[in-house]
Scaffold this motif. Structure first.
Motif, mmCIF file in Angstrom:
data_model
loop_
_atom_site.group_PDB
_atom_site.id
_atom_site.type_symbol
_atom_site.label_atom_id
_atom_site.label_comp_id
_atom_site.label_asym_id
_atom_site.label_seq_id
_atom_site.Cartn_x
_atom_site.Cartn_y
_atom_site.Cartn_z
ATOM 1 N N ALA A 1 0.829 -1.210 0.000
ATOM 2 C CA ALA A 1 0.000 0.000 0.000
ATOM 3 C C ALA A 1 0.860 1.255 0.000
ATOM 4 C CB ALA A 1 -0.944 0.001 1.196
ATOM 5 N N ASN A 2 1.705 1.392 1.016
ATOM 6 C CA ASN A 2 2.536 2.580 1.161
ATOM 7 C C ASN A 2 3.587 2.310 2.232
ATOM 8 O OD1 ASN A 2 0.351 2.738 3.191
ATOM 9 N ND2 ASN A 2 1.295 4.679 3.735
ATOM 10 N N ASN B 1 5.088 0.064 -4.345
ATOM 11 C CA ASN B 1 4.042 0.565 -3.451
ATOM 12 C C ASN B 1 3.001 1.293 -4.279
ATOM 13 O OD1 ASN B 1 4.751 -0.139 -0.744
ATOM 14 N ND2 ASN B 1 6.460 1.283 -0.900
ATOM 15 N N LEU B 2 1.750 1.199 -3.848
ATOM 16 C CA LEU B 2 0.692 1.942 -4.514
ATOM 17 C C LEU B 2 0.892 3.441 -4.299
ATOM 18 C CD1 LEU B 2 -2.857 1.119 -5.125
ATOM 19 C CD2 LEU B 2 -2.514 3.181 -3.813
ATOM 20 N N ILE C 1 -2.929 2.700 6.406
ATOM 21 C CA ILE C 1 -3.539 3.230 5.185
ATOM 22 C C ILE C 1 -4.668 4.221 5.450
ATOM 23 C CG2 ILE C 1 -2.921 1.243 3.780
ATOM 24 C CD1 ILE C 1 -5.833 0.290 4.141
ATOM 25 N N PHE D 1 -1.058 -8.456 -4.681
ATOM 26 C CA PHE D 1 -1.362 -7.325 -3.819
ATOM 27 C C PHE D 1 -1.193 -7.773 -2.375
ATOM 28 C CE2 PHE D 1 -3.360 -6.090 -7.736
ATOM 29 C CZ PHE D 1 -3.093 -4.730 -7.804
ATOM 30 N N THR E 1 -5.060 -3.015 -0.086
ATOM 31 C CA THR E 1 -4.223 -2.544 -1.206
ATOM 32 C C THR E 1 -4.904 -2.881 -2.527
ATOM 33 O OG1 THR E 1 -2.259 -2.954 0.134
ATOM 34 C CG2 THR E 1 -1.912 -2.634 -2.217
ATOM 35 N N HIS F 1 -2.073 -9.185 4.505
ATOM 36 C CA HIS F 1 -0.985 -8.267 4.833
ATOM 37 C C HIS F 1 -0.167 -8.848 5.984
ATOM 38 C CE1 HIS F 1 1.351 -4.779 5.767
ATOM 39 N NE2 HIS F 1 0.958 -4.278 4.611
#
Length: 191
Positions: A34-35, A85-86, A94, A123, A128, A158
């Motif tokens: 995700a980040n 990462n997105l 997130i 993912f 995400t 995750h």
């Protein structure tokens, strides 16, 4: 008297991280997070937080022959594996990502995936996957029905220590199933 040099690990992370993509053409699989969390941003490597089991799961599931450390992430390319990462927005979760962060990240990620065309995209986390695809309904881990730029699409739990929905054994089984499906087979005695 001069001020002491600040400890790099204690410094506040930047708002947006410049963690380098682990990416090239022709990869077998790209993992999409995700980040970056603040620890990963400070260390400038993906999935660096000590409570994140990404590197352990990657090895134990059969994607890598040995457990790599975050600072060895470039070695993944030799295994046909990438990481992106997105969003580059640094946060502890997130929930602090804005719609703008997500939309900007979706566009950038789509450009990268379209250009590099991995065989599969994994993912890391249901959220995400939802952020990238816009899907609102239930999502199960495992292979998804759609393809993205021709790539098979998977979702894994995750690996954060904060994930209360999956225990470690259940996570590992999900990761192993995807590794087997994609032809990553652990050597005897490993995983």
């Amino acid at each position: 008297m001069s001020s002491p040099i600040p400890d790099a690990h204690a410094a506040s992370p930047p708002r947006h991280a410049a963690i380098r993509d682990v990416l090239r053409d022709g990869l077998r699989v790209v993992f999409v997070g995700a980040n970056p969390d603040p620890v990963s941003a400070r260390r400038n490597h993906h999935f660096s937080h000590p409570s994140n089991a990404f590197w352990k799961l990657l090895h134990e599931s059969g994607f890598t022959e040995r457990k790599l450390t975050p600072d060895e992430e470039r070695l993944l390319l030799d295994c046909g594996i990438g990481i992106l990462n997105l969003s580059q927005r640094v946060s502890s979760g997130i929930s602090s990502l804005t719609r703008e962060d997500i939309e900007r990240g979706r566009r950038a990620l789509a450009r990268k995936l379209s250009r590099h065309r991995p065989e599969a995209i994994v993912f890391v986390g249901i959220c995400t996957y939802r952020m990238f695809t816009g899907i609102k309904g239930p999502v199960l881990c495992g292979e998804q029905s759609e393809r993205i730029f021709g790539a098979r699409v998977f979702v894994v739990p995750h690996p954060s220590g904060r994930n209360v929905h999956y225990g470690r054994d259940a996570m590992l089984e999900q990761w192993k199933a995807i590794a087997r499906t994609l032809g990553f087979v652990p050597r005897a005695g490993k995983a």
